[in-house]
Design a protein around this motif. Sequence first.
Motif, PDB file in Angstrom:
ATOM      1  N   LEU A  28       0.831  -1.192   0.000  1.00  0.00           N
ATOM      2  CA  LEU A  28       0.000   0.000   0.000  1.00  0.00           C
ATOM      3  C   LEU A  28       0.868   1.246   0.000  1.00  0.00           C
ATOM      4  O   LEU A  28       1.792   1.364   0.806  1.00  0.00           O
ATOM      5  CB  LEU A  28      -0.898   0.037   1.241  1.00  0.00           C
ATOM      6  N   CYS A  29       0.563   2.160  -0.881  1.00  0.00           N
ATOM      7  CA  CYS A  29       1.204   3.462  -0.908  1.00  0.00           C
ATOM      8  C   CYS A  29       0.310   4.441  -0.142  1.00  0.00           C
ATOM      9  O   CYS A  29      -0.921   4.401  -0.297  1.00  0.00           O
ATOM     10  CB  CYS A  29       1.369   3.908  -2.360  1.00  0.00           C
ATOM     11  N   ALA A  30       0.893   5.295   0.694  1.00  0.00           N
ATOM     12  CA  ALA A  30       0.107   6.264   1.462  1.00  0.00           C
ATOM     13  C   ALA A  30       0.789   7.626   1.412  1.00  0.00           C
ATOM     14  O   ALA A  30       2.025   7.719   1.414  1.00  0.00           O
ATOM     15  CB  ALA A  30      -0.062   5.806   2.902  1.00  0.00           C
ATOM     16  N   VAL A  31      -0.016   8.662   1.372  1.00  0.00           N
ATOM     17  CA  VAL A  31       0.469  10.027   1.216  1.00  0.00           C
ATOM     18  C   VAL A  31      -0.260  10.931   2.210  1.00  0.00           C
ATOM     19  O   VAL A  31      -1.471  10.755   2.412  1.00  0.00           O
ATOM     20  CB  VAL A  31       0.195  10.503  -0.229  1.00  0.00           C
ATOM     21  N   ASN A  32       0.451  11.872   2.803  1.00  0.00           N
ATOM     22  CA  ASN A  32      -0.231  12.751   3.750  1.00  0.00           C
ATOM     23  C   ASN A  32      -1.150  13.713   3.012  1.00  0.00           C
ATOM     24  O   ASN A  32      -0.976  14.000   1.832  1.00  0.00           O
ATOM     25  CB  ASN A  32       0.767  13.522   4.617  1.00  0.00           C
ATOM     26  N   VAL A  33      -2.157  14.208   3.727  1.00  0.00           N
ATOM     27  CA  VAL A  33      -3.133  15.125   3.153  1.00  0.00           C
ATOM     28  C   VAL A  33      -2.682  16.544   3.421  1.00  0.00           C
ATOM     29  O   VAL A  33      -2.729  17.023   4.555  1.00  0.00           O
ATOM     30  CB  VAL A  33      -4.532  14.891   3.764  1.00  0.00           C
ATOM     31  N   HIS A  34      -2.221  17.207   2.380  1.00  0.00           N
ATOM     32  CA  HIS A  34      -1.765  18.582   2.540  1.00  0.00           C
ATOM     33  C   HIS A  34      -2.962  19.506   2.694  1.00  0.00           C
ATOM     34  O   HIS A  34      -3.926  19.436   1.940  1.00  0.00           O
ATOM     35  CB  HIS A  34      -0.955  19.007   1.310  1.00  0.00           C
ATOM     36  N   GLY A  35      -2.925  20.346   3.707  1.00  0.00           N
ATOM     37  CA  GLY A  35      -4.013  21.285   3.913  1.00  0.00           C
ATOM     38  C   GLY A  35      -5.186  20.693   4.669  1.00  0.00           C
ATOM     39  O   GLY A  35      -6.119  21.409   5.038  1.00  0.00           O
ATOM     40  N   GLY A  36      -5.161  19.423   4.900  1.00  0.00           N
ATOM     41  CA  GLY A  36      -6.228  18.792   5.665  1.00  0.00           C
ATOM     42  C   GLY A  36      -5.808  18.626   7.112  1.00  0.00           C
ATOM     43  O   GLY A  36      -4.838  19.217   7.569  1.00  0.00           O
ATOM     44  N   SER A  37      -6.522  17.816   7.842  1.00  0.00           N
ATOM     45  CA  SER A  37      -6.184  17.576   9.239  1.00  0.00           C
ATOM     46  C   SER A  37      -4.854  16.850   9.338  1.00  0.00           C
ATOM     47  O   SER A  37      -4.626  15.852   8.664  1.00  0.00           O
ATOM     48  CB  SER A  37      -7.280  16.751   9.907  1.00  0.00           C
TER      49      SER A  37
END
Lengths: 113, 115
Positions: free
Chosen positions: A88-97
């Motif tokens: 699984l690839c995961a990426v942080n949410v920019h501008g979100g929580s």
Amino acid sequence: QKEVEQNSGPLSVPEGAIASLNCTYSDRGSQSFFWYRQYSGKSPELIMSIYSNGDKEDGRFTAQLNKASQYVSLLIRDSQPSDSATYLCAVNVHGGSQGNLIFGKGTKLSVKP
Amino acid sequence: EAQVTQNPRYLITVTGKKLTVTCSQNMNHEYMSWYRQDPGLGLRQIYYSMNVEVTDKGDVPEGYKVSRKEKRNFPLILESPSPNQTSLYFCASSSLGTGSRNEQFFGPGTRLTVL
């Protein structure tokens, strides 16, 4: 809608070969990128994290990040049957929580003896 | 040992019977989250919490409740379970402190079947 895309596979490689797993993401502001390994019926296990452009190596694993192309990859050298899993690839949410990650649906890897 | 624990690991129940899945972490993490995982749909976030008494909806919150009364615990409550909530559930936690890099660590999972 912010997305993380992965080829679902299955990706089949012979034992000892290099497995190459790819991931693209839509949020240009993302700063943190992760690869998780998940065996069937088990929980995701963090195996690599990368935060700056270039390569990061850890044992047989190398993560590669290209923010300009919004692309992150995972190379597994000397693949073993025990590497057979979904990645699984995961990426942080920019501008979100802070703390939220977007996960791709995963690529199933099969390493044949 | 640093870990996220979930209980129960397996649960079979019937429609409408309230249940709680517990989640606990011993890493002093501020952030905790619940996901469900279904074939072909990947991990979908149900609820998350950035600290005690701070919770927010994820992508699929309908039919679920959460609470965060203590930093270490983040229970998932199904007030009236339905068969479409049959799934594999994961709890995860991460640190939000200075220098934190959003690395999430997952519990072992809870396989729920609602008949």
